[in-house]
Design a protein around this motif. Sequence first.
Motif, PDB file in Angstrom:
ATOM      1  N   TYR A 111       7.630   3.946  14.904  1.00 46.67           N
ATOM      2  CA  TYR A 111       6.784   3.868  13.707  1.00 46.67           C
ATOM      3  C   TYR A 111       5.774   2.735  13.793  1.00 46.67           C
ATOM      4  CZ  TYR A 111      10.214   7.074  11.777  1.00 46.67           C
ATOM      5  OH  TYR A 111      11.026   8.160  11.566  1.00 46.67           O
ATOM      6  N   ALA A 112       5.624   2.133  14.970  1.00 45.90           N
ATOM      7  CA  ALA A 112       4.745   0.982  15.130  1.00 45.90           C
ATOM      8  C   ALA A 112       3.287   1.326  14.811  1.00 45.90           C
ATOM      9  CB  ALA A 112       4.855   0.430  16.552  1.00 45.90           C
ATOM     10  N   ALA A 113       2.832   2.481  15.248  1.00 50.80           N
ATOM     11  CA  ALA A 113       1.442   2.865  15.002  1.00 50.80           C
ATOM     12  C   ALA A 113       1.192   3.085  13.510  1.00 50.80           C
ATOM     13  CB  ALA A 113       1.102   4.134  15.789  1.00 50.80           C
ATOM     14  N   ARG A 114       2.136   3.743  12.860  1.00 54.94           N
ATOM     15  CA  ARG A 114       2.013   3.969  11.409  1.00 54.94           C
ATOM     16  C   ARG A 114       1.956   2.633  10.670  1.00 54.94           C
ATOM     17  NH1 ARG A 114       0.674   8.249   8.406  1.00 54.94           N
ATOM     18  NH2 ARG A 114       2.028   9.545   9.706  1.00 54.94           N
ATOM     19  N   ALA A 115       2.866   1.709  11.011  1.00 65.16           N
ATOM     20  CA  ALA A 115       2.896   0.408  10.352  1.00 65.16           C
ATOM     21  C   ALA A 115       1.599  -0.364  10.600  1.00 65.16           C
ATOM     22  CB  ALA A 115       4.096  -0.402  10.838  1.00 65.16           C
ATOM     23  N   ALA A 116       1.092  -0.313  11.826  1.00 67.82           N
ATOM     24  CA  ALA A 116      -0.127  -1.040  12.168  1.00 67.82           C
ATOM     25  C   ALA A 116      -1.329  -0.491  11.405  1.00 67.82           C
ATOM     26  CB  ALA A 116      -0.373  -0.966  13.669  1.00 67.82           C
ATOM     27  N   GLN A 117      -1.395   0.833  11.274  1.00 70.21           N
ATOM     28  CA  GLN A 117      -2.526   1.437  10.560  1.00 70.21           C
ATOM     29  C   GLN A 117      -2.509   1.053   9.088  1.00 70.21           C
ATOM     30  OE1 GLN A 117      -2.120   4.495   8.333  1.00 70.21           O
ATOM     31  NE2 GLN A 117      -4.250   4.072   7.738  1.00 70.21           N
ATOM     32  N   LEU A 118      -1.330   1.108   8.455  1.00 69.64           N
ATOM     33  CA  LEU A 118      -1.228   0.754   7.039  1.00 69.64           C
ATOM     34  C   LEU A 118      -1.468  -0.734   6.821  1.00 69.64           C
ATOM     35  CD1 LEU A 118       1.818   2.982   6.048  1.00 69.64           C
ATOM     36  CD2 LEU A 118      -0.547   3.270   5.301  1.00 69.64           C
ATOM     37  N   ARG A 119      -0.978  -1.549   7.747  1.00 68.28           N
ATOM     38  CA  ARG A 119      -1.212  -2.991   7.643  1.00 68.28           C
ATOM     39  C   ARG A 119      -2.707  -3.296   7.700  1.00 68.28           C
ATOM     40  NH1 ARG A 119      -1.843  -7.631  10.853  1.00 68.28           N
ATOM     41  NH2 ARG A 119      -0.598  -9.430  10.192  1.00 68.28           N
ATOM     42  N   TYR A 178       8.499   2.346   4.469  1.00 69.66           N
ATOM     43  CA  TYR A 178       9.434   3.381   4.028  1.00 69.66           C
ATOM     44  C   TYR A 178       8.753   4.737   3.997  1.00 69.66           C
ATOM     45  CZ  TYR A 178      12.309  -0.561   2.664  1.00 69.66           C
ATOM     46  OH  TYR A 178      13.043  -1.726   2.703  1.00 69.66           O
ATOM     47  N   ASP A 179       9.483   5.732   4.425  1.00 66.29           N
ATOM     48  CA  ASP A 179       9.076   7.122   4.309  1.00 66.29           C
ATOM     49  C   ASP A 179       9.734   7.656   3.036  1.00 66.29           C
ATOM     50  OD1 ASP A 179       8.728   9.852   4.411  1.00 66.29           O
ATOM     51  OD2 ASP A 179       9.352  10.071   6.499  1.00 66.29           O
ATOM     52  N   LEU A 180       8.991   7.684   1.944  1.00 69.71           N
ATOM     53  CA  LEU A 180       9.574   8.027   0.653  1.00 69.71           C
ATOM     54  C   LEU A 180       9.990   9.490   0.554  1.00 69.71           C
ATOM     55  CD1 LEU A 180       7.295   5.982  -1.769  1.00 69.71           C
ATOM     56  CD2 LEU A 180       9.559   5.391  -0.880  1.00 69.71           C
ATOM     57  N   LYS A 181       9.446  10.333   1.417  1.00 70.04           N
ATOM     58  CA  LYS A 181       9.863  11.739   1.410  1.00 70.04           C
ATOM     59  C   LYS A 181      11.247  11.892   2.021  1.00 70.04           C
ATOM     60  CE  LYS A 181       8.312  16.369   2.791  1.00 70.04           C
ATOM     61  NZ  LYS A 181       7.233  17.148   3.467  1.00 70.04           N
ATOM     62  N   ARG A 192      16.106   2.552   4.468  1.00 70.03           N
ATOM     63  CA  ARG A 192      15.849   2.363   5.897  1.00 70.03           C
ATOM     64  C   ARG A 192      14.462   1.793   6.119  1.00 70.03           C
ATOM     65  NH1 ARG A 192      15.350   7.097  10.548  1.00 70.03           N
ATOM     66  NH2 ARG A 192      15.137   5.673  12.349  1.00 70.03           N
ATOM     67  N   ASN A 193      14.397   0.497   6.409  1.00 70.38           N
ATOM     68  CA  ASN A 193      13.136  -0.157   6.702  1.00 70.38           C
ATOM     69  C   ASN A 193      12.707   0.186   8.126  1.00 70.38           C
ATOM     70  OD1 ASN A 193      10.914  -1.811   6.932  1.00 70.38           O
ATOM     71  ND2 ASN A 193      12.066  -3.727   6.927  1.00 70.38           N
ATOM     72  N   LEU A 194      11.570   0.895   8.251  1.00 77.83           N
ATOM     73  CA  LEU A 194      11.103   1.395   9.537  1.00 77.83           C
ATOM     74  C   LEU A 194      10.091   0.467  10.207  1.00 77.83           C
ATOM     75  CD1 LEU A 194      10.446   5.075   8.383  1.00 77.83           C
ATOM     76  CD2 LEU A 194      12.531   4.189   9.479  1.00 77.83           C
ATOM     77  N   ALA A 195       9.761  -0.641   9.571  1.00 78.37           N
ATOM     78  CA  ALA A 195       8.626  -1.447  10.037  1.00 78.37           C
ATOM     79  C   ALA A 195       8.794  -1.950  11.463  1.00 78.37           C
ATOM     80  CB  ALA A 195       8.406  -2.616   9.086  1.00 78.37           C
ATOM     81  N   ALA A 196      10.017  -2.258  11.870  1.00 72.60           N
ATOM     82  CA  ALA A 196      10.243  -2.826  13.210  1.00 72.60           C
ATOM     83  C   ALA A 196      10.683  -1.793  14.237  1.00 72.60           C
ATOM     84  CB  ALA A 196      11.289  -3.940  13.113  1.00 72.60           C
ATOM     85  N   GLU A 197      10.764  -0.517  13.852  1.00 73.06           N
ATOM     86  CA  GLU A 197      11.210   0.505  14.779  1.00 73.06           C
ATOM     87  C   GLU A 197      10.037   0.990  15.630  1.00 73.06           C
ATOM     88  OE1 GLU A 197      13.653   3.522  13.109  1.00 73.06           O
ATOM     89  OE2 GLU A 197      14.789   2.121  11.842  1.00 73.06           O
ATOM     90  N   ILE A 209       0.850  -1.181   0.000  1.00 74.18           N
ATOM     91  CA  ILE A 209       0.000   0.000   0.000  1.00 74.18           C
ATOM     92  C   ILE A 209       0.886   1.231   0.000  1.00 74.18           C
ATOM     93  CG2 ILE A 209      -0.213  -0.122   2.539  1.00 74.18           C
ATOM     94  CD1 ILE A 209      -2.919   1.302   2.270  1.00 74.18           C
ATOM     95  N   ARG A 210       0.542   2.204  -0.816  1.00 76.29           N
ATOM     96  CA  ARG A 210       1.198   3.513  -0.806  1.00 76.29           C
ATOM     97  C   ARG A 210       0.133   4.547  -0.459  1.00 76.29           C
ATOM     98  NH1 ARG A 210       4.745   7.254  -3.841  1.00 76.29           N
ATOM     99  NH2 ARG A 210       4.467   9.143  -2.592  1.00 76.29           N
ATOM    100  N   ARG A 211       0.334   5.239   0.642  1.00 77.60           N
ATOM    101  CA  ARG A 211      -0.565   6.320   1.043  1.00 77.60           C
ATOM    102  C   ARG A 211       0.288   7.530   1.404  1.00 77.60           C
ATOM    103  NH1 ARG A 211      -5.516   7.800   2.395  1.00 77.60           N
ATOM    104  NH2 ARG A 211      -6.589   5.787   2.370  1.00 77.60           N
ATOM    105  N   GLY A 212       0.110   8.607   0.641  1.00 73.51           N
ATOM    106  CA  GLY A 212       0.932   9.787   0.886  1.00 73.51           C
ATOM    107  C   GLY A 212       2.399   9.464   0.705  1.00 73.51           C
ATOM    108  N   GLN A 213       3.208   9.827   1.701  1.00 76.30           N
ATOM    109  CA  GLN A 213       4.650   9.593   1.592  1.00 76.30           C
ATOM    110  C   GLN A 213       5.059   8.217   2.090  1.00 76.30           C
ATOM    111  OE1 GLN A 213       5.017  12.860   4.457  1.00 76.30           O
ATOM    112  NE2 GLN A 213       6.690  11.719   5.465  1.00 76.30           N
ATOM    113  N   TRP A 214       4.084   7.427   2.546  1.00 77.33           N
ATOM    114  CA  TRP A 214       4.387   6.153   3.192  1.00 77.33           C
ATOM    115  C   TRP A 214       4.106   4.967   2.283  1.00 77.33           C
ATOM    116  CZ3 TRP A 214       6.949   6.695   7.632  1.00 77.33           C
ATOM    117  CH2 TRP A 214       6.805   7.896   8.319  1.00 77.33           C
TER     118      TRP A 214
END
Length: 498
Positions: free
Chosen positions: A480-488, A462-465, A472-477, A444-449
């Motif tokens: 960024y857990a809330a961002r990853a969970a929402q997109l998932r 990834y934060d494409l901006k 830099r894979n942010l998924a396990a940091e 999924i691509r939403r905005g810069q994510w």
Amino acid sequence: MNRRNFLASAIASGWAATTSVSSRAQSQQTSAAGKPPNVLLLMADQHKRSCMGAYGDRVARTPHLDRLAAGSVRFDSAYCTNPVCTPSRASLLTGLYSHHLEAQNNTTPFLPAHPTMAHHFSRAGYVSALIGKMHFVDAQTHGFDYRLDFNDWMQYLGPKAQLYMDELGRTNSGSGVPQIDDLWRDEGDPWRGHRTLDDRQGSVAVGRVSRLEEKDHFESFVARESVRFLRNFTRTRQPFFLISSFLKPHDPFMPAQRFADMFRADDMRLPHSYGKADKSKLPKEVVSSIEFNGPTPELRDPAEARKRIALYYASLAQMDDCLGQVLRTLEELHLENDTIICYTSDHGEMLGELGLWQKFQFYEGSCGVPLLIRVPGRASGVCDAPVSLVSLSATLTGLARVPQLAPNDGVSLAPWLTSPGAARETTPVFAEYALNSPGAKAMIRRGQWKYTYRANDIAELYDLKADPEELRNLAAEPEYAARAAQLRKELLAWHRPS
């Protein structure tokens, strides 16, 4: 009757005789308000989005695409729905995501129950034509009135087909051999034992200059037959929907000598991210591809990598040259002001980014595609909103005021064509790959994510901006857990690959 004489015969007998009563009525109603626009869809195969002068690449020689881009809306964040040929093209033509189609790999066709753009346009009184590659992998025409493809090119080559088989050295359906797998399934490869393998120094997977004359390349064939269609077509009164679809720069990279001479391997720069991937934070599948599963182990040698990059640019330049012949003919026939023109590719090419080659991934190099849309009388400009090729069917039919025969998953991009630079909220972009297999994954691509879910591997975020090279894979940091969970959650609500 051969296909070369098809148009002349159709003109003599009258296209209208072959259309339904409802189609004729619909066409007449449209004509009363003025002739509908022609639609020309130009396609390449494996064209990396960033590899075009109009996208800022100073190495690429794409003058014809650059000129088209100057009068078009250029989409800087366009994506295919599936980074492999057959599923991507099926999705583009039908406006359906892969999980709504049977074509989920390069060997399974989609059923005739799914209408394509050709059905929509033909029903509205258009002549629909496909010249070039569409990778249907079976004998269906999928609604096109007029079609020329790899098998017709092989017929044109005649005995010279042997030279292409010798160069290819292996079966590769993406390069047209075999176009329909079932034709060889019972008896096996008919060329086995009859090839004189290309024994020039260097790997075929890295690439080499083709021994075919330039006029005999598939790109020249597609350009020549597209020009023939356009010239014959000026004798009719119907609008046309034409797809001219080139093979290059799809691998194996085998450009004609004239284009290979334009690029020296020593002048090529490796991508900034080449060799810089943090493998400890990447999925095992990606690490395996970096270490073992490239098209050839030789590409771990920077010199061989530069050679492959040079041959890719040469193949792209050859495709652009042939595409330019089609665009020039459109102008010569004074059709440019009556024709909507779109250019895109079915997927990209990693071309060494992160140490990866070919496609199959959701990184920008692989899943990102160029997209240019030119509508006479409308604005040109740049749109950076993420969009999907699943929307091309809704967009092109909508611009031509052609009714869709069935609902689809896309949304019209017409608002972006009116004011491409205007900021607006967009629907998310999705992509998927290897459905119903252990390697199933979705993006999924939403905005810069951008977030990637894998059924049997770790996720990526990834934060494409901030990180356009996706290093830099942010998924396990934790931060960024809330961002990853929402997109998932949003991705799996759309479709859960398994």
